[in-house]
Design a protein around this motif. Sequence first.
Motif, PDB file in Angstrom:
ATOM      1  N   ASP A  78       0.823  -1.206   0.000  1.00  0.00           N
ATOM      2  CA  ASP A  78       0.000   0.000   0.000  1.00  0.00           C
ATOM      3  C   ASP A  78       0.860   1.262   0.000  1.00  0.00           C
ATOM      4  OD1 ASP A  78      -2.302  -1.525  -0.004  1.00  0.00           O
ATOM      5  OD2 ASP A  78      -2.547  -1.449   2.171  1.00  0.00           O
ATOM      6  N   GLY A  79       2.000   1.234  -0.706  1.00  0.00           N
ATOM      7  CA  GLY A  79       2.877   2.390  -0.801  1.00  0.00           C
ATOM      8  C   GLY A  79       3.735   2.633   0.423  1.00  0.00           C
ATOM      9  N   GLU A  80       3.724   1.721   1.376  1.00  0.00           N
ATOM     10  CA  GLU A  80       4.487   1.883   2.618  1.00  0.00           C
ATOM     11  C   GLU A  80       5.597   0.844   2.673  1.00  0.00           C
ATOM     12  OE1 GLU A  80       3.581   2.343   7.374  1.00  0.00           O
ATOM     13  OE2 GLU A  80       2.098   1.348   6.120  1.00  0.00           O
ATOM     14  N   ASP A  81       6.813   1.274   3.052  1.00  0.00           N
ATOM     15  CA  ASP A  81       7.933   0.356   3.187  1.00  0.00           C
ATOM     16  C   ASP A  81       7.832  -0.375   4.517  1.00  0.00           C
ATOM     17  OD1 ASP A  81       9.137   0.999   0.754  1.00  0.00           O
ATOM     18  OD2 ASP A  81      10.119   2.755   1.629  1.00  0.00           O
ATOM     19  N   LEU A  82       7.773  -1.700   4.452  1.00  0.00           N
ATOM     20  CA  LEU A  82       7.645  -2.539   5.644  1.00  0.00           C
ATOM     21  C   LEU A  82       8.681  -3.649   5.599  1.00  0.00           C
ATOM     22  CD1 LEU A  82       3.758  -2.921   5.602  1.00  0.00           C
ATOM     23  CD2 LEU A  82       5.085  -1.395   7.066  1.00  0.00           C
ATOM     24  N   LEU A  83       8.841  -4.334   6.721  1.00  0.00           N
ATOM     25  CA  LEU A  83       9.730  -5.492   6.819  1.00  0.00           C
ATOM     26  C   LEU A  83       8.902  -6.712   7.195  1.00  0.00           C
ATOM     27  CD1 LEU A  83      12.660  -4.054   8.935  1.00  0.00           C
ATOM     28  CD2 LEU A  83      12.832  -4.880   6.612  1.00  0.00           C
ATOM     29  N   ILE A  84       9.217  -7.841   6.568  1.00  0.00           N
ATOM     30  CA  ILE A  84       8.633  -9.119   6.990  1.00  0.00           C
ATOM     31  C   ILE A  84       9.789  -9.948   7.513  1.00  0.00           C
ATOM     32  CG2 ILE A  84       7.418 -11.197   6.288  1.00  0.00           C
ATOM     33  CD1 ILE A  84       6.090  -9.554   4.092  1.00  0.00           C
ATOM     34  N   MET A  85       9.671 -10.415   8.750  1.00  0.00           N
ATOM     35  CA  MET A  85      10.739 -11.195   9.372  1.00  0.00           C
ATOM     36  C   MET A  85      10.160 -12.290  10.245  1.00  0.00           C
ATOM     37  SD  MET A  85      12.098  -8.540  12.295  1.00  0.00           S
ATOM     38  CE  MET A  85      12.266  -7.177  11.180  1.00  0.00           C
ATOM     39  N   LYS A  86      10.980 -13.260  10.557  1.00  0.00           N
ATOM     40  CA  LYS A  86      10.574 -14.304  11.497  1.00  0.00           C
ATOM     41  C   LYS A  86      10.663 -13.727  12.912  1.00  0.00           C
ATOM     42  CE  LYS A  86      11.496 -18.532   9.075  1.00  0.00           C
ATOM     43  NZ  LYS A  86      10.636 -19.554   9.585  1.00  0.00           N
ATOM     44  N   GLU A  87       9.851 -14.282  13.791  1.00  0.00           N
ATOM     45  CA  GLU A  87       9.870 -13.797  15.177  1.00  0.00           C
ATOM     46  C   GLU A  87      11.260 -13.977  15.791  1.00  0.00           C
ATOM     47  OE1 GLU A  87       7.263 -14.191  19.240  1.00  0.00           O
ATOM     48  OE2 GLU A  87       7.861 -16.027  18.214  1.00  0.00           O
ATOM     49  N   SER A  88      11.990 -14.993  15.381  1.00  0.00           N
ATOM     50  CA  SER A  88      13.322 -15.232  15.940  1.00  0.00           C
ATOM     51  C   SER A  88      14.319 -14.134  15.570  1.00  0.00           C
ATOM     52  CB  SER A  88      13.847 -16.594  15.484  1.00  0.00           C
ATOM     53  OG  SER A  88      13.921 -16.643  14.078  1.00  0.00           O
ATOM     54  N   ASP A  89      14.023 -13.313  14.537  1.00  0.00           N
ATOM     55  CA  ASP A  89      14.883 -12.189  14.172  1.00  0.00           C
ATOM     56  C   ASP A  89      14.703 -10.999  15.116  1.00  0.00           C
ATOM     57  OD1 ASP A  89      15.927 -13.571  12.039  1.00  0.00           O
ATOM     58  OD2 ASP A  89      14.565 -12.670  10.571  1.00  0.00           O
ATOM     59  N   ILE A  90      13.633 -11.014  15.893  1.00  0.00           N
ATOM     60  CA  ILE A  90      13.358  -9.926  16.833  1.00  0.00           C
ATOM     61  C   ILE A  90      14.137 -10.192  18.115  1.00  0.00           C
ATOM     62  CG2 ILE A  90      11.579  -8.800  18.233  1.00  0.00           C
ATOM     63  CD1 ILE A  90       9.620  -9.399  15.944  1.00  0.00           C
ATOM     64  N   MET A  91      14.900  -9.184  18.559  1.00  0.00           N
ATOM     65  CA  MET A  91      15.732  -9.348  19.749  1.00  0.00           C
ATOM     66  C   MET A  91      14.962  -9.102  21.035  1.00  0.00           C
ATOM     67  SD  MET A  91      19.384  -7.863  18.560  1.00  0.00           S
ATOM     68  CE  MET A  91      18.877  -6.465  17.591  1.00  0.00           C
ATOM     69  N   GLY A  92      13.941  -8.242  20.988  1.00  0.00           N
ATOM     70  CA  GLY A  92      13.178  -7.978  22.194  1.00  0.00           C
ATOM     71  C   GLY A  92      12.135  -6.912  21.990  1.00  0.00           C
ATOM     72  N   VAL A  93      11.259  -6.800  22.979  1.00  0.00           N
ATOM     73  CA  VAL A  93      10.189  -5.803  22.981  1.00  0.00           C
ATOM     74  C   VAL A  93      10.588  -4.670  23.919  1.00  0.00           C
ATOM     75  CG1 VAL A  93       7.747  -5.400  23.531  1.00  0.00           C
ATOM     76  CG2 VAL A  93       8.455  -7.586  22.537  1.00  0.00           C
ATOM     77  N   VAL A  94      10.435  -3.432  23.471  1.00  0.00           N
ATOM     78  CA  VAL A  94      10.733  -2.274  24.298  1.00  0.00           C
ATOM     79  C   VAL A  94       9.508  -2.044  25.188  1.00  0.00           C
ATOM     80  CG1 VAL A  94      11.307   0.178  24.311  1.00  0.00           C
ATOM     81  CG2 VAL A  94      12.182  -1.294  22.483  1.00  0.00           C
ATOM     82  N   GLU A  95       9.644  -2.284  26.473  1.00  0.00           N
ATOM     83  CA  GLU A  95       8.534  -2.164  27.415  1.00  0.00           C
ATOM     84  C   GLU A  95       8.287  -0.713  27.777  1.00  0.00           C
ATOM     85  OE1 GLU A  95       6.639  -4.638  28.471  1.00  0.00           O
ATOM     86  OE2 GLU A  95       7.822  -6.258  27.604  1.00  0.00           O
TER      87      GLU A  95
END
Length: 101
Positions: A78-95
């Motif tokens: 939809d004209g927006e630059d996004l990333l598709i990744m596996k959950e294992s590529d995510i290092m953590g959630v900023v709380e």
Amino acid sequence: MNFRPLHDRVVVRRIESDTKTKGGIIIPDTAKEKPQEGEVIAVGPGARDENGQIQALDVKAGDRVLFGKWSGTEVKLDGEDLLIMKESDIMGVVEGATVSA
């Protein structure tokens, strides 16, 4: 957006960093690195374990996450630059962080 990731994949929108340093120096676009922080837009249902059961993901839409510099595949939806990744590529959630769009 009508896109649903499959399995343990996550759709992430990069969160742009400031264009100025703390000292007030403006950083040109050519010198900026791609942000390694983003907002989760959509998540898949989860991956199957060895028993065939679906394991739900730990992240959810709206979470602010940190990921590796070369993680994911860049796509334009939809004209927006996004990333598709596996959950294992995510290092953590900023709380405690709120994402403002």
